[in-house]
Scaffold this motif. Sequence first.
Motif, PDB file in Angstrom:
ATOM      1  N   ARG A 257       0.820  -1.211   0.000  1.00  0.00           N
ATOM      2  CA  ARG A 257       0.000   0.000   0.000  1.00  0.00           C
ATOM      3  C   ARG A 257       0.860   1.270   0.000  1.00  0.00           C
ATOM      4  NH1 ARG A 257      -5.303  -0.982   3.806  1.00  0.00           N
ATOM      5  NH2 ARG A 257      -5.897  -3.013   2.943  1.00  0.00           N
ATOM      6  N   PRO A 258       1.190   1.800  -1.160  1.00  0.00           N
ATOM      7  CA  PRO A 258       1.982   3.039  -1.220  1.00  0.00           C
ATOM      8  C   PRO A 258       1.111   4.295  -1.186  1.00  0.00           C
ATOM      9  CG  PRO A 258       1.769   2.114  -3.411  1.00  0.00           C
ATOM     10  CD  PRO A 258       1.036   1.175  -2.487  1.00  0.00           C
ATOM     11  N   TYR A 259       0.199   4.362  -0.223  1.00  0.00           N
ATOM     12  CA  TYR A 259      -0.749   5.479  -0.191  1.00  0.00           C
ATOM     13  C   TYR A 259      -0.060   6.810   0.098  1.00  0.00           C
ATOM     14  CZ  TYR A 259      -0.560   4.137   4.783  1.00  0.00           C
ATOM     15  OH  TYR A 259      -0.132   3.795   6.045  1.00  0.00           O
ATOM     16  N   TRP A 260       0.994   6.796   0.903  1.00  0.00           N
ATOM     17  CA  TRP A 260       1.693   8.039   1.225  1.00  0.00           C
ATOM     18  C   TRP A 260       2.361   8.617  -0.024  1.00  0.00           C
ATOM     19  CZ3 TRP A 260       2.380  12.399   3.225  1.00  0.00           C
ATOM     20  CH2 TRP A 260       3.617  12.985   3.511  1.00  0.00           C
ATOM     21  N   LEU A 261       2.854   7.759  -0.912  1.00  0.00           N
ATOM     22  CA  LEU A 261       3.449   8.241  -2.158  1.00  0.00           C
ATOM     23  C   LEU A 261       2.411   8.973  -3.001  1.00  0.00           C
ATOM     24  CD1 LEU A 261       5.455   5.853  -1.287  1.00  0.00           C
ATOM     25  CD2 LEU A 261       6.024   5.731  -3.716  1.00  0.00           C
ATOM     26  N   GLU A 262       1.236   8.354  -3.189  1.00  0.00           N
ATOM     27  CA  GLU A 262       0.225   8.963  -4.052  1.00  0.00           C
ATOM     28  C   GLU A 262      -0.418  10.182  -3.397  1.00  0.00           C
ATOM     29  OE1 GLU A 262       0.134   8.433  -6.982  1.00  0.00           O
ATOM     30  OE2 GLU A 262       1.012   6.454  -7.226  1.00  0.00           O
ATOM     31  N   LEU A 263      -0.633  10.098  -2.115  1.00  0.00           N
ATOM     32  CA  LEU A 263      -1.204  11.226  -1.369  1.00  0.00           C
ATOM     33  C   LEU A 263      -0.327  12.470  -1.523  1.00  0.00           C
ATOM     34  CD1 LEU A 263      -2.174  10.821   2.418  1.00  0.00           C
ATOM     35  CD2 LEU A 263      -0.954  12.817   1.596  1.00  0.00           C
ATOM     36  N   SER A 264       0.965  12.306  -1.258  1.00  0.00           N
ATOM     37  CA  SER A 264       1.862  13.466  -1.280  1.00  0.00           C
ATOM     38  C   SER A 264       2.164  13.931  -2.702  1.00  0.00           C
ATOM     39  CB  SER A 264       3.160  13.154  -0.524  1.00  0.00           C
ATOM     40  OG  SER A 264       3.829  12.034  -1.058  1.00  0.00           O
ATOM     41  N   ALA A 265       2.178  13.016  -3.681  1.00  0.00           N
ATOM     42  CA  ALA A 265       2.421  13.422  -5.069  1.00  0.00           C
ATOM     43  C   ALA A 265       1.240  14.208  -5.623  1.00  0.00           C
ATOM     44  CB  ALA A 265       2.710  12.202  -5.940  1.00  0.00           C
ATOM     45  N   THR A 266       0.020  13.844  -5.231  1.00  0.00           N
ATOM     46  CA  THR A 266      -1.160  14.594  -5.666  1.00  0.00           C
ATOM     47  C   THR A 266      -1.159  15.983  -5.037  1.00  0.00           C
ATOM     48  OG1 THR A 266      -2.367  12.502  -5.842  1.00  0.00           O
ATOM     49  CG2 THR A 266      -3.673  14.525  -5.859  1.00  0.00           C
ATOM     50  N   TRP A 267      -0.735  16.054  -3.779  1.00  0.00           N
ATOM     51  CA  TRP A 267      -0.568  17.359  -3.126  1.00  0.00           C
ATOM     52  C   TRP A 267       0.464  18.206  -3.870  1.00  0.00           C
ATOM     53  CZ3 TRP A 267       4.237  18.605  -0.855  1.00  0.00           C
ATOM     54  CH2 TRP A 267       4.290  19.835  -0.196  1.00  0.00           C
ATOM     55  N   MET A 268       1.581  17.590  -4.240  1.00  0.00           N
ATOM     56  CA  MET A 268       2.658  18.340  -4.881  1.00  0.00           C
ATOM     57  C   MET A 268       2.227  18.919  -6.221  1.00  0.00           C
ATOM     58  SD  MET A 268       5.657  19.639  -4.999  1.00  0.00           S
ATOM     59  CE  MET A 268       6.719  18.929  -3.735  1.00  0.00           C
ATOM     60  N   GLU A 269       1.461  18.168  -7.003  1.00  0.00           N
ATOM     61  CA  GLU A 269       1.071  18.684  -8.317  1.00  0.00           C
ATOM     62  C   GLU A 269       0.232  19.951  -8.171  1.00  0.00           C
ATOM     63  OE1 GLU A 269      -2.831  16.256  -9.783  1.00  0.00           O
ATOM     64  OE2 GLU A 269      -1.034  15.041  -9.526  1.00  0.00           O
ATOM     65  N   ASP A 270      -0.570  20.036  -7.096  1.00  0.00           N
ATOM     66  CA  ASP A 270      -1.355  21.254  -6.891  1.00  0.00           C
ATOM     67  C   ASP A 270      -0.504  22.377  -6.320  1.00  0.00           C
ATOM     68  OD1 ASP A 270      -4.197  22.362  -6.934  1.00  0.00           O
ATOM     69  OD2 ASP A 270      -3.554  22.845  -4.897  1.00  0.00           O
ATOM     70  N   LEU A 271       0.519  22.020  -5.554  1.00  0.00           N
ATOM     71  CA  LEU A 271       1.417  23.048  -5.030  1.00  0.00           C
ATOM     72  C   LEU A 271       2.186  23.708  -6.171  1.00  0.00           C
ATOM     73  CD1 LEU A 271       2.485  24.287  -2.351  1.00  0.00           C
ATOM     74  CD2 LEU A 271       4.356  22.635  -2.474  1.00  0.00           C
ATOM     75  N   VAL A 272       2.645  22.910  -7.129  1.00  0.00           N
ATOM     76  CA  VAL A 272       3.416  23.446  -8.251  1.00  0.00           C
ATOM     77  C   VAL A 272       2.507  24.212  -9.210  1.00  0.00           C
ATOM     78  CG1 VAL A 272       4.973  22.899 -10.155  1.00  0.00           C
ATOM     79  CG2 VAL A 272       5.064  21.540  -8.060  1.00  0.00           C
TER      80      VAL A 272
END
Length: 642
Positions: A257-272
């Motif tokens: 379960r790599p949920y932390w990877l997807e959670l934080s990557a989705t956050w990052m795309e909106d930050l950028v």
Amino acid sequence: MRKSIFITFILLFNFYLAFSADSDLKTLHDNTQKTLTTQPAYFDSSQGRFIPQCGTSHFVEFNFVKNQAATDPSKSLGPLFHIPRPSYGSRTELTYNSPTGFFKIHYVLAGDSAVYQPTVDSDGDGHPDYVEKVADIFDSVWIFEVNGLSYRKPPSDGWYPGGFDNGGDSLYDVYLAELAPAFYGYTVPETTAGPSFSQSFTSYIVLRNDYPVPPFPNRPIYDNVRVTVAHEFFHSIHFGYDVFEYEYIPGNADSVRPYWLELSATWMEDLVYDYINDYLAYLPFFYNYPWLSLRTFSYNFSFPDRVFHPYASCVWAFYLQEIYGTDIIRRIWEKCGAVSGFNFLTATDEALREVTDPDKGIAEAFTEFTIWNYFTGDRALFGNYYTEANLFGIEIKIDTLHTVTSADTVFVTPGIKSNPPQNFAANYVVFIPMPLSAQDSIGGLNMEFYEAIAGAGWRISAIPYNLGSVPVTSEFDTLIVGQWYDSTANWASYDSVIMVPTPINFSTNFSGWQYGYKVNYDSILSAPSSFLSRDTIFQNFPNPFVIRNPSDVTYFPVTVSEQSHVFVDILTPDGNIVKRLKTNQPLPGNSAYKNKFSLQNTGLEWDGKNEKGQTVASGVYFYRVKTQNAEKLMKLVVVREK
């Protein structure tokens, strides 16, 4: 049939693989290949749109199986075993180095993987505009995430021995290719960065050669590229910290379960790329299922709520950013990288205690997070909670709604909830006050909460809510073991009182934690109203502040307890004044200015220009904010994008 990109199963460096490991990996490889080349995009009928996703998790799962084989004494699998780089078959592979020299873009001009508009070459340099624009976007994202946010750059593959594919040199490799409609792109962890970096892996990215509409959103094609690049490049950073940062739950159909990877990557795309808001399409898979754990993950499209829940859980990262600042996500990843293997939950707990105080960790933060999640969509309160809460377009699903009169006692027996909250999740139980007379309006509500089984780690919040007003929340106190209590005075002053039970524990029990409760009117419960007691200065947003257009601005959020002007000085690192800002008029007391809607036209916004009206250069700046009762010096990053 897709002919131009294919993945075959090989052994890098010709390591011998025992048959049982070979069989397991071959099966998983074949399934991964089939998924990435044939999986249709999921159509969400409630939104009337397709929901594509990232394909990286499939390679995380593959890497897990590979690692299990490599550490099994009965199998002889070396650490350099991996899926080979993409191949374009008989088509001529071309490459283009990005202007900064960070990336090498691999592409073809014909076949299924031919890039978007392959014959359009405005500058006549032999490379299609699409390829050059993709390279520019990758450069911009590197500058934002590595230079601006101080994340560790992905490990280089330049050390690979001769004859082994590293894309031709030490540049980070990006392959443009046709993928199944379900996927924006994916990042593949390859091998260890060296003997002393066992959890730090090299990687490469596969990006779509185009983004047809549908299934991809009907917006400029380069906006689809932008969110994909920001997302996938953050995965390459993840793998540089710890490729094993996924939770493994044995005996579960979705055990990796790599949920932390997807959670934080989705956050990052909106930050950028804050203006694109791609994450909004995922939010129904969080807000319609609040009882699902933050640790939810699935590869099975028969359960779309679980497949897309990790992406929708980006709101956890948004909450952390708005409370603790943008750096908190990097702090968590640095702690993840300090330990090989999964430690996201403990890393988060440690990071939060370091930036606030030792008594406020993940349990306290997650409890507050569940309160924030009530105030989105039509319940959004400008200047409070999520900055973009009004854009979410959805409210959290209510578990149960009770109307309570002064003659009622609401009692729910423990153990009968149909969707009890899993660990790191919540239920929302709403009580509507209905006094039977003017005399009854004076009192309030007594609320008792009962656990059905020990071990949940319950945190129960009470939210007395009046439409449009910021609530003063409270947390239930322990009465006796297994029983909690709270009360709300002046019940007639509120449209509703919301009880939010949240189990905080690290168990692998995902069947949900049952509970019960009793609520009744009490005539003696009355108290004075509460007001803001102090000024608060928050991190500017967006930060980094990316300047693409003359209309771009960054905001300086505050709350003020009494009428006050607010002053902001933008400073160079050596303390020289760049720009001075002052509110257009004093802000009224007991007010909050925490999102762009409440901050517009207050004077607490900066367009990136100095006192001479010139746009400042990219770099790190400081700013000092001063109110009537508070003063704070903080850091911001400016990125000028051409």
